[in-house]
Design a protein around this motif. Structure first.
Motif, PDB file in Angstrom:
ATOM      1  N   MET A 267      33.864  64.387  50.824  1.00  0.00           N
ATOM      2  CA  MET A 267      33.683  62.940  50.807  1.00  0.00           C
ATOM      3  C   MET A 267      33.239  62.481  49.426  1.00  0.00           C
ATOM      4  N   ASP A 268      33.846  61.422  48.959  1.00  0.00           N
ATOM      5  CA  ASP A 268      33.559  61.008  47.586  1.00  0.00           C
ATOM      6  C   ASP A 268      33.909  59.522  47.458  1.00  0.00           C
ATOM      7  N   PHE A 269      32.999  58.751  46.894  1.00  0.00           N
ATOM      8  CA  PHE A 269      33.255  57.319  46.775  1.00  0.00           C
ATOM      9  C   PHE A 269      33.353  56.851  45.336  1.00  0.00           C
ATOM     10  N   SER A 270      33.578  57.771  44.432  1.00  0.00           N
ATOM     11  CA  SER A 270      33.622  57.332  43.034  1.00  0.00           C
ATOM     12  C   SER A 270      35.067  57.156  42.593  1.00  0.00           C
ATOM     13  N   PHE A 271      35.255  56.333  41.598  1.00  0.00           N
ATOM     14  CA  PHE A 271      36.584  56.098  41.054  1.00  0.00           C
ATOM     15  C   PHE A 271      36.839  57.038  39.889  1.00  0.00           C
ATOM     16  N   SER A 272      38.069  57.514  39.804  1.00  0.00           N
ATOM     17  CA  SER A 272      38.415  58.396  38.686  1.00  0.00           C
ATOM     18  C   SER A 272      38.554  57.564  37.411  1.00  0.00           C
ATOM     19  N   GLU A 273      38.621  58.269  36.287  1.00  0.00           N
ATOM     20  CA  GLU A 273      38.764  57.575  35.018  1.00  0.00           C
ATOM     21  C   GLU A 273      40.057  56.759  34.987  1.00  0.00           C
ATOM     22  N   GLU A 274      41.101  57.372  35.511  1.00  0.00           N
ATOM     23  CA  GLU A 274      42.400  56.705  35.543  1.00  0.00           C
ATOM     24  C   GLU A 274      42.329  55.413  36.357  1.00  0.00           C
ATOM     25  N   GLN A 275      41.598  55.494  37.469  1.00  0.00           N
ATOM     26  CA  GLN A 275      41.465  54.304  38.325  1.00  0.00           C
ATOM     27  C   GLN A 275      40.669  53.207  37.632  1.00  0.00           C
ATOM     28  N   THR A 276      39.650  53.615  36.907  1.00  0.00           N
ATOM     29  CA  THR A 276      38.856  52.623  36.171  1.00  0.00           C
ATOM     30  C   THR A 276      39.700  51.955  35.091  1.00  0.00           C
ATOM     31  N   LEU A 277      40.536  52.772  34.465  1.00  0.00           N
ATOM     32  CA  LEU A 277      41.436  52.247  33.435  1.00  0.00           C
ATOM     33  C   LEU A 277      42.386  51.206  34.031  1.00  0.00           C
ATOM     34  N   LEU A 278      42.921  51.541  35.202  1.00  0.00           N
ATOM     35  CA  LEU A 278      43.814  50.617  35.900  1.00  0.00           C
ATOM     36  C   LEU A 278      43.097  49.302  36.180  1.00  0.00           C
ATOM     37  N   ARG A 279      41.860  49.416  36.652  1.00  0.00           N
ATOM     38  CA  ARG A 279      41.076  48.208  36.952  1.00  0.00           C
ATOM     39  C   ARG A 279      40.916  47.364  35.688  1.00  0.00           C
ATOM     40  N   ASN A 280      40.609  48.034  34.566  1.00  0.00           N
ATOM     41  CA  ASN A 280      40.428  47.286  33.317  1.00  0.00           C
ATOM     42  C   ASN A 280      41.695  46.555  32.906  1.00  0.00           C
ATOM     43  N   THR A 281      42.829  47.238  33.088  1.00  0.00           N
ATOM     44  CA  THR A 281      44.106  46.615  32.746  1.00  0.00           C
ATOM     45  C   THR A 281      44.293  45.306  33.516  1.00  0.00           C
ATOM     46  N   ILE A 282      44.038  45.381  34.823  1.00  0.00           N
ATOM     47  CA  ILE A 282      44.265  44.185  35.638  1.00  0.00           C
ATOM     48  C   ILE A 282      43.243  43.116  35.314  1.00  0.00           C
ATOM     49  N   GLN A 283      42.015  43.564  35.073  1.00  0.00           N
ATOM     50  CA  GLN A 283      40.989  42.576  34.712  1.00  0.00           C
ATOM     51  C   GLN A 283      41.397  41.803  33.468  1.00  0.00           C
ATOM     52  N   SER A 284      41.941  42.511  32.480  1.00  0.00           N
ATOM     53  CA  SER A 284      42.297  41.740  31.286  1.00  0.00           C
ATOM     54  C   SER A 284      43.528  40.868  31.535  1.00  0.00           C
ATOM     55  N   PHE A 285      44.438  41.347  32.395  1.00  0.00           N
ATOM     56  CA  PHE A 285      45.564  40.475  32.761  1.00  0.00           C
ATOM     57  C   PHE A 285      45.046  39.178  33.384  1.00  0.00           C
ATOM     58  N   VAL A 286      44.119  39.324  34.317  1.00  0.00           N
ATOM     59  CA  VAL A 286      43.598  38.141  35.013  1.00  0.00           C
ATOM     60  C   VAL A 286      42.843  37.241  34.045  1.00  0.00           C
ATOM     61  N   GLN A 287      42.034  37.880  33.205  1.00  0.00           N
ATOM     62  CA  GLN A 287      41.281  37.104  32.236  1.00  0.00           C
ATOM     63  C   GLN A 287      42.193  36.293  31.313  1.00  0.00           C
ATOM     64  N   ASP A 288      43.264  36.943  30.868  1.00  0.00           N
ATOM     65  CA  ASP A 288      44.145  36.289  29.908  1.00  0.00           C
ATOM     66  C   ASP A 288      45.022  35.210  30.539  1.00  0.00           C
ATOM     67  N   ASN A 289      45.363  35.393  31.813  1.00  0.00           N
ATOM     68  CA  ASN A 289      46.378  34.511  32.400  1.00  0.00           C
ATOM     69  C   ASN A 289      45.900  33.630  33.525  1.00  0.00           C
ATOM     70  N   TYR A 290      44.650  33.806  33.938  1.00  0.00           N
ATOM     71  CA  TYR A 290      44.289  33.153  35.177  1.00  0.00           C
ATOM     72  C   TYR A 290      42.985  32.399  35.150  1.00  0.00           C
ATOM     73  N   ASP A 291      42.728  31.662  34.066  1.00  0.00           N
ATOM     74  CA  ASP A 291      41.552  30.817  34.188  1.00  0.00           C
ATOM     75  C   ASP A 291      41.901  29.686  35.148  1.00  0.00           C
ATOM     76  N   PHE A 292      40.874  28.944  35.545  1.00  0.00           N
ATOM     77  CA  PHE A 292      41.020  27.975  36.625  1.00  0.00           C
ATOM     78  C   PHE A 292      42.109  26.939  36.323  1.00  0.00           C
ATOM     79  N   ASP A 293      42.123  26.428  35.092  1.00  0.00           N
ATOM     80  CA  ASP A 293      43.092  25.380  34.749  1.00  0.00           C
ATOM     81  C   ASP A 293      44.519  25.911  34.738  1.00  0.00           C
ATOM     82  N   ARG A 294      44.643  27.132  34.205  1.00  0.00           N
ATOM     83  CA  ARG A 294      45.972  27.738  34.162  1.00  0.00           C
ATOM     84  C   ARG A 294      46.507  27.947  35.578  1.00  0.00           C
ATOM     85  N   ARG A 295      45.631  28.414  36.443  1.00  0.00           N
ATOM     86  CA  ARG A 295      46.052  28.644  37.827  1.00  0.00           C
ATOM     87  C   ARG A 295      46.457  27.321  38.484  1.00  0.00           C
ATOM     88  N   ARG A 296      45.684  26.288  38.207  1.00  0.00           N
ATOM     89  CA  ARG A 296      46.009  24.990  38.780  1.00  0.00           C
ATOM     90  C   ARG A 296      47.398  24.528  38.332  1.00  0.00           C
TER      91      ARG A 296
END
Lengths: 375, 406, 403
Positions: A1-30
């Motif tokens: 049993m293990d609840f930690s994220f691998s390095e690769e998974q963390t990297l994936l999360r960072n990628t999406i976070q920056s996608f969202v940050q760059d493209n999805y502020d509130f006004d842009r989404r609106r």
């Protein structure tokens, strides 16, 4: 049993976070959701370029061959950004069917999906069937090497954008029999398909889809004729797992925003977050969130289990997420006071999305019954 | 991330099962067991707990959450999970937490070598029975307002005061106690952590009978009680730091997930045998729904606890998140007791306590089916869980402050 | 103690029913059914209020000397109940139930003569200028300033959540006329003509997204607005007293009749909603038990209301107990809206921006579905406005429990 994220998974999360940050502020989404298109094709292309549209597919099929934890990460981060592009509909749901389709079907359809050229939607709900995936009137009559599709599907999420549909239809049996259900790949531009497109409350789009003597070649059948129900249940559970992840993403933003607001909003000479009655409400929101995170991990880690165990996990998680979505959404509006009621703050938008997640693929009552039957 | 048991884990589970089967006989399980509630006399209960304790001690499994060098076991979170699960499934006697869960980790973190030696040994072997001297009549949720006073007199403290809600103090030979050693500064700053021999002259234990009719808690009066200075843990006036550390430990165990699972199974059994309009109650959609909601809630708590344990095993925590475990754990326990009470219908009302059995004889027990016995008492008794160990309101304050930063 | 109506009451009830049948036309019903937030066009409201005015029933709570109908307490109850059961349009309260009682109690004879008749005939539409961006629950902290300029006040500031201000001819406003130690002591109650130069109205779009001019609330900006001195109600700096007096009226209305109507509508939806296998949601015991739970709670509220009615008719004043009505009434209303969203399943999702437009276009899903989610979203306001339910509970704990 293990609840930690691998390095690769963390990297994936960072990628999406920056996608969202760059493209999805509130006004842009609106802007995106108020446009006629209702989504951003540019964003979709970008997701394809990042490889995200290939997350669950095998390397042979041109995908990244990731598992459910990676899908969970993507959905959670999209939930934080309230991303409207139909990732779950196309990649998780329709992708879930396609990656189990025949070699020929995968070769024909997956490249277009993974490259972002084609958006997919799953047409399953019918007006009389409520949340019962087996209650299907849309019929596919076989005649030689051809099927003829007739009937109506309702509230087909992402259908206005879709090039291709996957449609559940009855090839035999009575209206709510689990046997006799088949899945078809349908080109949305086929003759005999008419759609009524509309916006949805949460800023997405959906269609009413009617089929009138739509001719399908038998090569569009996924799996065996009449035996699609177990696959539909499986993919529905996978979709629920992703929806749960999207929900916890949205909940986390609502909780943070609310705490932040209560720290800065002053009434009676102090921040309203100093009032114990509001503090305890926020603590309850936080606990609901943590419990939801737990259930989301649980269901995503149990998708490989045998049918009954998996379906119990999905129903349990959906119940928790529905209850938390309601409590957190309503409380966030309440604690924001009048401002929470306005269209100008993101709070209401998260609240609406969470409210719609409650209903998608069955609400709490529906899944409590399913859970109880699986116990 | 994954949920799978390795081969080693599976072997461990078998080992645990075998051990429990060999060493634990349900007939001996007289401690805090609802079914046998009416048969338990005080001494039997104490014996039942101690006999299981000693078997675990012999096996070396008595303190799984302690570091190995102090007599703990080097179990992974999965193994700890398996252990809890198997104990609950077998319905083993719950161990008394005051030494093992509360004081032990305190001594390991704050005690001197001498204390580490004698205190830990006594806890592990079960030779010492500890109780907790925290609350006072005027200091409940506001624990820091406590007034029991310890004045220095040469190499002794003279302790005067009054503790309340002291669980099972009637069996204890030792008590760890929060006392006031200074009245300067903030109330938190003048508190010390003392170990007190219950046999010292000047200590009187008076029973409190609670709503469930049971004798679990007591008042402890201390009058000119002489406590050697060497029984001070840590430094003088740092007792509050120690108390906070202890509360954090207390909360992790308090979720009681495995036992709640077992209690839900039991509830389902009862709901199968109780009839409602001629049909088993479990088939009643409304009642069934309530059980299912509870099961879902418990599953969520189970995974929340596992996540907390996982963090802990990586050296983080137990953080204040453990307050969630306390709140949700006790709410679920209370809800189970409430639904069980609801399930047994009319038989909730006969009032049976050890006392009434003694007075009216064992015929008194035959009222209603066996599964109804003790249910009402348990329901009333469970109300304490959201009050003790820092009330659930206080836990919410802690989360608001420490996690949300409000 | 008894629960029966006498013959006179029964006759009155029939009269009310007949009135509704005659004047609440199908056309009005259809329009109101398309509302996301309970309000329809100004025309509809004016038309309805005019028929009530002509019947003499427009202001059930007014004393007869000012044009009230002289209803007994029981008649008031019957009147309200029948209106709610029929789902008749609400009368816009800002003139009739809010500013009017204040004027009657604290206004000059001249003010009464000038304003009350036009309120009664709905010739003048009022709105309420209380909340400000920085003053919500803590209303007394308001900043909108009125400076004494001899024969007039000069008003500067911002009001927010001003309901239906887009239709209003007049606004009654709480303004700061003095900076005092206790913020409550420097507030005055002013009547302001909405056509005065310097007033700007900006619609606020809420969660239900009713587009202008159907928006429910607005922000109102005042920039050097001149208000004649004669428009001050009562004494300068005594506005807080009048505001509190008014709040009692705002909270004193009964909720249960319209809640019953909500439950009835919900039952109709449940009867109409297929859950597969030729069964309907009304056959689903889990859903029905939630509905029943709700109905029982509404009944409990109804009897609290009846007890208050009875106290009123015995000449007692309603005190802080009215906070119970506000809390339970709004919470139950939200619960019914929540269950309605749940009932319609996937039909909760389609979004229609302007529900009044395209009246001939078929709806997506059943007709009634279109406004259910917007109403649910809009209904979240009820536990926030008119003193949030948290504030109401503070009032109860202080004034009733003595905490």
């Amino acid at each position: 049993m293990d609840f930690s994220f691998s390095e690769e998974q963390t990297l994936l999360r960072n990628t999406i976070q920056s996608f969202v940050q760059d493209n999805y502020d509130f006004d842009r989404r609106r802007e995106i959701i108020q446009s006629d298109e209702g989504m951003s094709k540019d964003n979709w292309k970008q997701l394809a370029e990042l490889g995200l549209l290939g997350v669950p597919f095998s390397e042979n099929d041109g995908g990244l061959e990731f598992g459910s934890v990676e899908t969970m990460i993507v959905a959670e981060e999209f939930g934080k950004g309230l991303v409207v592009e139909p990732y779950i509909q196309t990649v998780v749901t329709c992708g879930g069917f396609l990656r189990r389709a025949s070699e020929a079907q995968r070769q024909e359809h997956l490249p277009g999906l993974i490259s972002g050229d084609e958006i997919w939607a799953f047409a399953y709900a019918e007006p009389q069937g409520r949340f019962n995936l087996a209650d299907i009137k849309v019929s596919a009559a076989k005649n030689g090497d051809e099927y003829t599709l007739n009937g109506d599907k309702c509230v087909v999420s992402a259908a206005p954008w879709a090039h291709k549909l996957i449609v559940s239809a009855r090839t035999s049996g009575d209206q709510s029999d689990k046997n006799g259900i088949s899945l078809f790949i349908v080109d949305k531009s086929s003759d005999g398909i008419s759609t009524r497109d509309y916006k949805t409350v949460d800023g997405s789009m959906a269609s009413e889809v009617s089929f009138e003597n739509v001719k399908l070649n038998s090569s569009s059948l996924i799996g065996e004729e009449g035996n699609a129900y177990p696959l539909i249940e499986l993919v529905a559970d996978e979709t629920i797992a992703a929806l749960c992840a999207e929900a916890i993403g949205a909940m986390s933003v609502l909780n943070e925003t609310t705490v932040e607001y209560c720290k800065t909003r002053k009434q009676f000479g102090q921040p309203i977050g100093k009032f114990q009655v509001l503090q305890h409400r926020m603590v309850d929101m936080f606990m609901q969130y943590e419990q939801s995170v737990s259930m989301t991990y649980m269901v995503n880690l149990k998708l490989e289990e045998e049918d009954l165990e998996r379906s119990k996990a999905a129903s349990g998680a959906k119940v928790q997420i529905c209850n938390a979505a309601k409590f957190i959404g309503q409380s966030a509006v309440q604690l924001h006071g009048g401002m929470g009621m306005t269209d100008e703050l993101n709070v209401g938008h998260y609240f609406k999305r969470l409210s719609m997640i409650e209903t998608q693929l069955g609400n709490a009552d529906h899944h409590l019954k399913k859970y109880s039957l699986a116990s | 991330m994954d949920l799978n048991f390795t081969k080693a884990d599976q072997e461990f589970r078998d080992e645990v099962r075998d051990f429990i089967a060999e060493n634990f006989s349900p007939e001996n399980n007289t401690g805090q067991n609802i079914e046998k509630y009416h048969e338990v006399t005080s001494d039997q209960m104490k014996e039942g707990i101690l006999s299981w304790h000693k078997k675990l001690y012999k096996k070396g499994w008595i303190a799984p959450h302690w570091p190995v060098e102090y007599g703990g076991v080097d179990w992974s979170i999965t193994q700890r999970y398996i252990w809890d699960q198997e104990c609950a499934n077998a319905g083993t006697t719950p161990l008394i937490p005051f030494g093992l869960t509360m004081l032990g980790p305190v001594i390991i973190a704050f005690g001197n070598d001498h204390q580490k030696d004698w205190v830990l040994k006594g806890i592990l072997s079960g030779d010492d029975w500890w109780c907790q001297g925290y609350s006072e009549p005027g200091a409940g949720s506001d624990l820091a307002s406590l007034r029991t006073k310890a004045e220095r007199d040469g190499d002794h403290y003279i302790v005067n005061g009054h503790k309340i809600w002291t669980t099972l103090a009637q069996y204890a030979n030792w008590m760890f106690c929060l006392v006031r050693t200074s009245s300067e500064g903030k109330p938190q700053e003048g508190i010390s952590f003392l170990l007190i021999d219950m046999n010292t002259p000047g200590i009187e234990v008076k029973p409190i009978i609670t709503v469930d009719g049971g004798h679990e808690v007591n008042e402890v009066f201390l009058e000119d009680v002489r406590v050697p200075v060497e029984n001070l843990v840590g430094e003088e006036n740092m007792g509050w730091t120690i108390a906070k550390f202890l509360l954090g430990n207390e909360r992790t165990g308090i979720a009681g997930v495995a036992r709640s699972k077992k209690a839900i199974d039991k509830l389902k059994e009862i709901a199968k045998s109780e009839l409602n309009n001629g049909e088993p109650l479990i088939n009643d959609s409304s009642f069934n729904k309530k059980i299912t909601e509870l099961e879902v809630d418990l599953t969520a708590l189970e995974y929340t606890e596992l996540r907390t344990l996982a963090k802990e095993s990586q050296g983080e925590g137990p953080g204040v998140e453990s307050s969630i475990l306390k709140i949700k754990g006790t709410e679920i326990q209370q809800k189970i007791s409430e639904l069980t009470l609801e399930a047994i219908g009319n038989y909730a009302s006969p009032y049976i306590t050890p006392l009434s059995v003694r007075n009216f004889g064992s015929n008194y027990l035959e009222v209603g089916p066996e599964h109804t016995q003790g249910v009402a008492q348990n329901y009333f008794g469970m109300r304490k869980t959201s009050i003790y160990g820092g009330s659930n309101e206080i836990q919410r304050n802690i989360i608001a402050k420490m996690v949300l930063g409000l | 103690m008894d629960l029966d109506f006498n013959q006179e009451d029964l006759d009155f009830r029939n009269e009310v029913k007949d009135f509704i049948k005659e004047f609440y036309t199908q056309e009005m019903k259809d329009e109101l059914a398309r509302s996301k937030n309970g309000s329809a066009s100004k025309d509809l409201h004016l038309k309805w209020q005019k028929s009530l005015y002509e019947k003499g029933w427009i202001a059930p709570n007014w004393p007869e000397e000012h044009g009230g109908p002289g209803f007994t307490t029981t008649q008031k109850y019957i009147f309200e109940t029948e209106m709610a059961h029929a789902g008749a349009p609400r009368t816009i309260p800002f003139g009739l139930s809010m500013v009017a009682p204040v004027l009657m109690e604290f206004g000059t004879e001249e003010q009464k003569k000038k304003f009350l008749p036009d309120i009664l005939s709905s010739k003048v539409w009022w709105c309420q200028g209380y909340s400000e961006p920085g003053s919500g629950s803590d209303l007394a902290s308001l900043q909108c300033k009125a400076e004494d300029k001899g024969d007039h006040y000069l008003v500067n500031g911002t009001k927010i959540w001003t309901t239906l201000a887009q239709h209003a001819d007049m606004i009654f406003c709480l303004v700061r006329t003095s900076k005092t130690e206790k913020p409550q002591e420097g507030i005055s109650f002013l009547l302001i003509d909405m056509k005065s130069p310097g007033i700007d109205i900006r619609p606020l779009i809420t969660l239900d997204q009713s587009p202008a001019p159907y928006q429910e609330v607005n922000q109102v900006f005042f920039e050097d607005v001149k208000v004649p001195k004669e428009n001050l109600v009562g004494e300068e700096n005594k506005g807080w007293t009048y505001a509190k007096y008014l709040l009692e009226f705002e909270r004193g209305n009964s909720y249960s009749p319209s809640l019953y109507r909500g439950i009835k509508k919900l039952k109709d939806i449940a009867k109409d909603t297929s859950i597969g296998n030729d069964k309907y949601l009304i056959n689903d015991i889990d859903f029905v038990s939630k509905l029943n739970q709700c109905e029982i709670e509404v009944q409990a509220l109804e009897f609290v209301e009846l007890r208050i009615f009875s106290a009123l008719s015995a000449g007692q004043r309603v005190g802080p107990e009215s906070s119970i009505l506000k809390c339970r009434g709004t919470e139950l209303q939200q619960k019914i809206q929540e269950l309605s969203v749940e009932a319609i399943g996937y039909w909760s999702s389609p979004f229609v921006l302007d529900t009044f437009a395209n009246i001939n276009e078929p709806s997506i899903g059943p007709d009634y579905a279109m406004t259910i989610t917007p109403s649910y979203l809009n209904g979240r306001k009820t536990t926030i406005y008119a003193g949030s339910n948290e504030i109401q509970r503070n009032i109860i704990s202080k004034a009733v429990l003595g905490l």
